[in-house]
Design an enzyme around this catalytic site. Structure first.
Site, PDB file in Angstrom:
ATOM      1  CG  LEU A  81       6.132   6.341  -0.728  1.00  0.00           C
ATOM      2  CD1 LEU A  81       6.748   5.123  -0.067  1.00  0.00           C
ATOM      3  CD2 LEU A  81       7.057   7.543  -0.615  1.00  0.00           C
TER       4      LEU A  81
ATOM      5  CG  PHE B 200      -0.537   0.753   2.392  1.00  0.00           C
ATOM      6  CD1 PHE B 200       0.263   0.169   3.344  1.00  0.00           C
ATOM      7  CD2 PHE B 200      -0.928   2.076   2.566  1.00  0.00           C
ATOM      8  CE1 PHE B 200       0.675   0.877   4.459  1.00  0.00           C
ATOM      9  CE2 PHE B 200      -0.520   2.792   3.691  1.00  0.00           C
ATOM     10  CZ  PHE B 200       0.289   2.187   4.635  1.00  0.00           C
ATOM     11  CE  LYS B 201       4.611   1.681   4.574  1.00  0.00           C
ATOM     12  NZ  LYS B 201       3.996   0.409   4.988  1.00  0.00           N
ATOM     13  CG  ASP B 202       3.596   0.756  -4.697  1.00  0.00           C
ATOM     14  OD1 ASP B 202       4.745   1.227  -4.613  1.00  0.00           O
ATOM     15  OD2 ASP B 202       3.375  -0.455  -4.928  1.00  0.00           O
TER      16      ASP B 202
END
Ligand code: PLP
Length: 496
Positions: free
Chosen positions: A116, A111-113
């Protein structure tokens, strides 16, 4: 109207949105928070018509008020494009009696995408807006997923360098391989002989080191952060809560204004804080279920009002949640003190000196939006196996922690409200733990890549591009250091 951001530790320090994004951390170690939370102020029928990009624009412009419409649109269209393997960007799927909000369709399958992919564009835009001449050095501590997502977002972005510190023995083999094979002239990856908290503490120390800042300035550099302490990470994370609600409404799963719960697998408290902000904006959310793994410092905090990091750091099968100092909790504590920088700072100083603090009863009563609990390693594994056997759907270990804790919440509360489990990683990122949970014996002798093929077979989903890419990729980074050598490594890399 312009939205201003202030430091949680110094009420005098006030900046614009773009300055907050640029700086990452406030001077003196505080975090930037908006002085008020804008309201959603829209009919859900309107919202239901928007795609992900439109929703992102609608939500983010309320927070990033000094970005022009054009700048924001351009950041959004560069972020949420073909890097995602589905047009929906963040699909909501129903399995059993719950919904899963799949946030793992981006370039690095976690989920960091979601944040980011856009942060580099926000940062470059912010630098231009504020006439920054220095090269921006992104310093990042990662428990596994932020690192790769940030590397992938910043690789070869003009005017930036990125340095990532990860716990050498605290990430999954696929996570490590993803990072150490990262291409890009401006990327630098370092394993530390320590845990995530040590990496994060080391990075925060460099941020507030005035002498180092001076040296950097002389060398033509300035630091910024890609961690969720940066408001530029949090704001894009509010978007998918609004989007998920709109999808459920558009599909007829919920009535207009019907309250739903979100269950969030939590580490640094960034993702769930974004959900809390969505609720403050007026999104009809009932409970925020804060799910921890065996590093259950947040569960204990919700239960007792005491935040106490003095405990054993446990390495679990959900490494991205192996965290004892949840940085973003500071933003909530600040709010609970009635936005008192002084009182918040006193708590944070106690945390730094004694490793713990106790909030007042009055502050504790402000936590009623949250339900906290945790899942043990065996409960998490059993949850993965159970859902696979009943529906054929394979969750990753982090998502399973949330699914398991949601089960506990439902049992405790008898609350039947519709619930979305926030699905933070693809099972392909944690194949060993996931396949072990499904059948420990059958898969024991396989390599991680064989396991990925096997997982593809049993789940009927293709092996993601992110995994295919690293099968044969060359290792480009092999620096390892001790936690107290982090600054030296940074100086060497930048030659300052
Ligand atoms: C980072 C991460 C989490 C924890 O999110 P926070 O915002 O740190 O609470 C959960 N699951 C996965 C897969 C992650 O990468």
């Amino acid at each position: 109207m312009e939205l201003i951001y202030e430091s949680t530790r110094n009420s005098e320090e006030k900046v614009t949105a773009s300055q907050a994004v640029l700086k990452g951390l406030a001077d003196g170690g505080g975090l930037f928070v908006p002085t008020h939370i804008p309201s959603l102020d829209i009919d859900f029928d309107e919202l239901a018509k928007m795609d992900y990009q439109d929703t992102a624009f609608f939500v983010m412009r309320k927070f990033l008020t000094d970005f022009t419409e054009e700048e924001l649109r351009s950041c959004i269209s560069e972020a949420y494009d073909g890097k995602f393997d589905t047009k929906e960007i963040a699909p909501v799927v129903k399995k059993g009696d719950v919904y899963f909000l799949e946030l793992f369709h981006g370039a690095t399958i976690a989920f960091k995408d979601m944040a980011l992919s856009i942060l580099p564009h926000l940062l470059i835009t912010a630098a231009r807006k504020n006439q920054v001449k220095n090269e921006i050095v992104i310093l990042t501590a990662t428990s596994g997923d932020t690192g790769k997502a940030a590397l992938s977002g910043f690789a070869d972005v003009e005017g930036t360098k990125i340095i990532v510190f990860y716990p050498k023995h605290g990430v999954s083999p696929i996570q490590e391989r993803q990072m150490v094979t990262q291409k890009g002239k401006n990327t630098f990856v370092v394993g530390i002989n320590g845990n995530f908290d040590q990496a994060q503490t080391g990075v925060k120390k460099m941020f507030s080191d005035l002498k180092l800042a001076e040296t950097m300035e002389k060398g033509g550099y300035q630091f910024s952060s890609a961690n969720s302490i940066n408001i530029g990470r949090l704001v894009p994370q509010i978007v998918y809560y609004v989007y998920a609600y709109a999808r459920l409404y558009a599909n007829g799963d919920i009535a207009k204004g019907e309250k739903i719960n979100f269950a969030v697998p939590t580490g640094n408290f960034g993702n769930i804080l974004a959900a809390f902000y969505a609720k403050q904006m007026g999104l009809p959310i009932a409970k925020l279920v804060c799910a921890s793994n065996e590093n259950k410092v947040l569960y204990d905090f919700f239960a007792t009002g005491v935040y106490d990091k003095n405990r054993e750091f446990i390495l679990t099968s959900s490494p991205s949640m192996d965290i004892l100092i949840s940085s973003n909790l500071e933003r909530l504590i600040y709010r609970l003190t009635g936005n008192s920088a002084k009182r918040n700072e006193a708590f944070m100083n106690e945390l730094a000196s004694d490793g713990k603090y106790r909030i007042t009863e009055e502050m504790k009563s402000g936590l009623s939006d949250f339900y906290g609990n945790f899942a043990t390693e065996s409960e998490t594994a059993a949850c993965i196996q159970r859902l696979f056997q009943t529906t054929g759907y394979v969750m990753d270990t982090h998502t399973a922690v949330a699914a398991e804790v949601y089960g506990k919440y439902k049992e405790d509360s008898k609350d039947m409200a519709k619930t979305v489990i926030v699905s933070t990683a693809s099972p392909f990122k944690f194949t060993r733990s996931v396949m072990d949970a499904i059948d420990g014996e059958a898969y024991a002798s396989m390599t991680d890549f064989e396991l990925a093929d096997e997982l593809s077979k049993i789940s009927g989903t293709p092996v993601p591009r992110a995994v295919e890419e690293i099968r044969t990729a060359e290792i480009l980074h092999d620096t390892v250091c001790e936690p107290d050598e982090m600054e030296t490594v940074v100086r060497q890399f930048l030659a300052v």
